[in-house]
Design a protein around this motif. Structure first.
Motif, PDB file in Angstrom:
ATOM      1  N   GLN A   1       0.828  -1.210   0.000  1.00  0.00           N
ATOM      2  CA  GLN A   1       0.000   0.000   0.000  1.00  0.00           C
ATOM      3  C   GLN A   1       0.858   1.253   0.000  1.00  0.00           C
ATOM      4  OE1 GLN A   1      -2.356  -1.103   3.342  1.00  0.00           O
ATOM      5  NE2 GLN A   1      -4.130  -1.706   2.103  1.00  0.00           N
ATOM      6  N   SER A   2       1.973   1.186   0.754  1.00  0.00           N
ATOM      7  CA  SER A   2       2.794   2.399   0.779  1.00  0.00           C
ATOM      8  C   SER A   2       3.537   2.547  -0.557  1.00  0.00           C
ATOM      9  CB  SER A   2       3.707   2.420   2.005  1.00  0.00           C
ATOM     10  OG  SER A   2       4.974   1.953   1.685  1.00  0.00           O
TER      11      SER A   2
ATOM     12  N   LEU B   1       3.944   5.358  -5.704  1.00  0.00           N
ATOM     13  CA  LEU B   1       3.849   5.263  -7.170  1.00  0.00           C
ATOM     14  C   LEU B   1       2.864   6.303  -7.700  1.00  0.00           C
ATOM     15  CD1 LEU B   1       4.851   3.601  -9.561  1.00  0.00           C
ATOM     16  CD2 LEU B   1       2.862   2.138  -9.302  1.00  0.00           C
ATOM     17  N   ILE B   2       1.746   6.436  -6.989  1.00  0.00           N
ATOM     18  CA  ILE B   2       0.753   7.429  -7.408  1.00  0.00           C
ATOM     19  C   ILE B   2       1.344   8.828  -7.315  1.00  0.00           C
ATOM     20  CG2 ILE B   2      -1.422   8.526  -6.687  1.00  0.00           C
ATOM     21  CD1 ILE B   2      -2.531   5.759  -6.220  1.00  0.00           C
TER      22      ILE B   2
ATOM     23  N   LEU C   1       3.168   4.027 -17.392  1.00  0.00           N
ATOM     24  CA  LEU C   1       2.549   3.894 -16.068  1.00  0.00           C
ATOM     25  C   LEU C   1       1.272   4.712 -15.925  1.00  0.00           C
ATOM     26  CD1 LEU C   1       5.558   3.835 -13.595  1.00  0.00           C
ATOM     27  CD2 LEU C   1       3.916   2.024 -14.059  1.00  0.00           C
ATOM     28  N   GLY C   2       1.137   5.731 -16.772  1.00  0.00           N
ATOM     29  CA  GLY C   2       0.023   6.673 -16.622  1.00  0.00           C
ATOM     30  C   GLY C   2      -1.328   5.984 -16.535  1.00  0.00           C
ATOM     31  N   LEU C   3      -1.627   5.126 -17.502  1.00  0.00           N
ATOM     32  CA  LEU C   3      -2.960   4.524 -17.508  1.00  0.00           C
ATOM     33  C   LEU C   3      -3.114   3.436 -16.452  1.00  0.00           C
ATOM     34  CD1 LEU C   3      -3.879   4.429 -21.293  1.00  0.00           C
ATOM     35  CD2 LEU C   3      -4.818   5.897 -19.514  1.00  0.00           C
TER      36      LEU C   3
ATOM     37  N   HIS D   1      -5.979   3.534 -13.743  1.00  0.00           N
ATOM     38  CA  HIS D   1      -6.809   2.365 -13.454  1.00  0.00           C
ATOM     39  C   HIS D   1      -6.856   2.102 -11.953  1.00  0.00           C
ATOM     40  CE1 HIS D   1      -7.353  -2.202 -13.664  1.00  0.00           C
ATOM     41  NE2 HIS D   1      -8.477  -1.682 -14.099  1.00  0.00           N
ATOM     42  N   GLY D   2      -5.654   2.140 -11.317  1.00  0.00           N
ATOM     43  CA  GLY D   2      -5.557   1.890  -9.879  1.00  0.00           C
ATOM     44  C   GLY D   2      -6.380   2.904  -9.076  1.00  0.00           C
ATOM     45  N   ILE D   3      -6.294   4.176  -9.482  1.00  0.00           N
ATOM     46  CA  ILE D   3      -7.013   5.220  -8.734  1.00  0.00           C
ATOM     47  C   ILE D   3      -8.522   5.013  -8.870  1.00  0.00           C
ATOM     48  CG2 ILE D   3      -7.484   7.702  -8.580  1.00  0.00           C
ATOM     49  CD1 ILE D   3      -4.600   8.195  -9.507  1.00  0.00           C
ATOM     50  N   VAL D   4      -8.964   4.695 -10.084  1.00  0.00           N
ATOM     51  CA  VAL D   4     -10.410   4.512 -10.293  1.00  0.00           C
ATOM     52  C   VAL D   4     -10.916   3.313  -9.467  1.00  0.00           C
ATOM     53  CG1 VAL D   4     -12.194   3.991 -11.990  1.00  0.00           C
ATOM     54  CG2 VAL D   4     -10.388   5.607 -12.563  1.00  0.00           C
ATOM     55  N   LEU D   5     -10.147   2.223  -9.472  1.00  0.00           N
ATOM     56  CA  LEU D   5     -10.547   1.052  -8.674  1.00  0.00           C
ATOM     57  C   LEU D   5     -10.623   1.402  -7.191  1.00  0.00           C
ATOM     58  CD1 LEU D   5      -8.598  -2.017 -10.125  1.00  0.00           C
ATOM     59  CD2 LEU D   5     -10.931  -1.264 -10.587  1.00  0.00           C
ATOM     60  N   GLU D   6      -9.625   2.170  -6.758  1.00  0.00           N
ATOM     61  CA  GLU D   6      -9.576   2.584  -5.358  1.00  0.00           C
ATOM     62  C   GLU D   6     -10.818   3.392  -4.955  1.00  0.00           C
ATOM     63  OE1 GLU D   6      -6.693   5.699  -3.439  1.00  0.00           O
ATOM     64  OE2 GLU D   6      -5.597   4.254  -4.638  1.00  0.00           O
ATOM     65  N   HIS D   7     -11.436   4.020  -5.946  1.00  0.00           N
ATOM     66  CA  HIS D   7     -12.656   4.790  -5.675  1.00  0.00           C
ATOM     67  C   HIS D   7     -13.909   3.958  -5.888  1.00  0.00           C
ATOM     68  CE1 HIS D   7      -9.904   8.238  -5.890  1.00  0.00           C
ATOM     69  NE2 HIS D   7     -10.821   8.883  -5.199  1.00  0.00           N
ATOM     70  N   GLY D   8     -13.726   2.642  -6.018  1.00  0.00           N
ATOM     71  CA  GLY D   8     -14.881   1.760  -6.211  1.00  0.00           C
ATOM     72  C   GLY D   8     -15.511   1.901  -7.588  1.00  0.00           C
TER      73      GLY D   8
END
Lengths: 117, 312
Positions: free
Chosen positions: B63-64, B69-70, B269-271, B275-282
């Motif tokens: 997670q860290s 990475l973000i 890495l951009g997309l 993708h990771g951010i959108v998933l993190e927001h459900g």
């Protein structure tokens, strides 16, 4: 009375154009906001000097300088750029000036360029 | 071993199995209690406890790493737009500095007429407006670059889209790319605004590159649309008329380090961060594209409706 020297100011930012028009109130100033209309102005009436930006939508200032060399071969070119991309080796350009510029500095540059010093 | 003892073992065995099943679905923090017997079942339970504690540790490391990475993706996005930003800041700076110098020169001339005084005031007004324009850009860069708190807050989606354009608009303008917004007013989602902004910057940068690839400096068009799909879901689409891609590419586009760009032009890495951010927001993100026909990225997010407001 001697005829006023003619300048063409080219920048895609209206307020920069306005600033330069005010700076050179004692000159005969034509303005354009892109390379194509600048070439139209030059075809209509030649100028003594062109002050142009480099990065503009559409054709760049460098492409304008290329074409101006044949359309208005007598004009001196002063480039104002937001980027510190000094292409000192470019012999078509008489002076490179970076933004922000000093009013006194740009007036002096134009005066020197027009007097051939 | 007596039959009674076996029954007792089976109950314990089942509780161990339950605990393992719970761990499998992510409940890593529950330890399996050990009996006083210290038998084989306890040895098994102990082994599972050690494994789950190791997993907990690895998960927190992951997670860290994801957070950093973000953050580095965000800084990379900022790096990419920085030359446009320099231009964007330099213009108002040149205007302010020029007008101030003109006013000073006129004032120094001493005998200013009423008309000249009015003109000076107008020039100072213009200078002021351009100072505000610069201050807004700088404020926004700082806001965006800051490592954001992990909080999600109810946020107007249109506002996030518009803010992401502050950072990238100049590049679009210089490349003759027309960005048209059609955003349903008032739509909200519970998001981390800075991370969601990173999503839009990544998608807009991607669209810009696809347009440049297809049309060079002739430019193109990007449409950003948002709409409510239902009481509980919103959708934002970023649509370009760029080069588009084949099915194989669009299937892999969210994988880390997948890039169609030349070496040295982007890490790929951009997309995947997007993708990771959108998933993190459900939410979900999908891409529909065909070679030569542009691409449409669609993001769906859980909708947030303010209490005591009837949804549109």
């Amino acid at each position: 009375m001697t005829e006023r020297r003619r300048l063409l100011v080219v920048d895609d930012e209206a307020e920069i154009v306005e600033l330069l028009r005010l700076t050179f109130e004692d000159f005969d100033v034509e303005t354009a906001m892109d390379a194509d209309s600048a070439i139209d102005r030059l075809r209509a009436r030649p100028v003594d000097a062109i002050i142009t930006d480099i990065r503009m939508p559409g054709r760049s200032g460098l492409s304008l300088i290329d074409e101006a060399a044949s359309v208005c071969p007598g004009a001196s070119v002063i480039v104002i750029t937001g980027h510190h991309q000094m292409l000192e080796s470019d012999t078509r350009v008489a002076r490179w000036i970076t933004k922000p510029f000093s009013i006194a500095g740009i007036r002096q540059a134009v005066t020197e360029v027009l007097s051939g010093s | 071993m007596s039959r009674d003892k076996l029954c007792f073992d089976r109950a314990r065995f089942e509780s161990v199995v339950n605990a393992i099943e719970n761990m499998a679905v992510g409940e890593l923090w529950k330890e399996i209690p050990l009996s006083t017997d210290r038998d084989e079942l306890d040895a098994l339970a102990h082994g599972v406890n050690v494994l789950s504690s190791e997993l907990r540790y690895r998960l927190s490391e992951l997670q860290s790493a994801q957070a950093s990475l973000i953050q580095s993706g965000k800084l990379a996005a900022l790096g990419e737009v920085s030359s446009g930003l320099a231009h964007e800041l330099n213009n108002p700076l040149a205007i302010v500095s020029g007008y101030v110098q003109l006013v000073r020169a006129w004032m120094a001339s001493g005998n200013a007429t009423t008309e000249e005084l009015a003109q000076n005031a107008a020039l100072l007004g213009k200078a002021e407006r351009n100072l505000e324009r610069m201050a807004a850009i700088i404020r926004h860069i700082l806001e965006f670059a800051r490592e954001s708190k992990p909080e999600k807050v109810p946020t107007l989606l249109a506002e996030v889209v518009e803010k992401s354009l502050i950072l990238i608009n100049e590049q679009m303008r210089l490349k003759n790319i027309d960005v048209a917004l059609s955003l349903q007013p008032g739509l909200m989602a519970e998001v981390n605004p800075s991370k969601l902004e990173q999503v839009f910057i990544n998608l807009l940068s991607n669209a810009r590159d696809a347009i440049i690839e297809a049309h060079g400096d002739a430019g193109g068009r990007i449409n950003v649309r948002s709409q409510a799909l239902s009481r509980s879901e919103v959708e934002v689409q970023v649509c370009d008329n760029g080069a588009g891609m084949d099915e194989d590419t669009s299937n892999r586009i969210f994988q880390p380090f997948f890039s169609t760009k030349d070496a040295g032009k982007g890490m790929g890495l951009g997309l995947s961060i997007t993708h990771g951010i959108v998933l993190e927001h459900g939410g979900t993100i999908t891409c529909v594209s065909e070679p030569g026909k542009g691409a449409t990225f669609s993001i769906r997010l859980p909708r947030w409706i303010p209490p005591d407001v009837e949804p549109a």
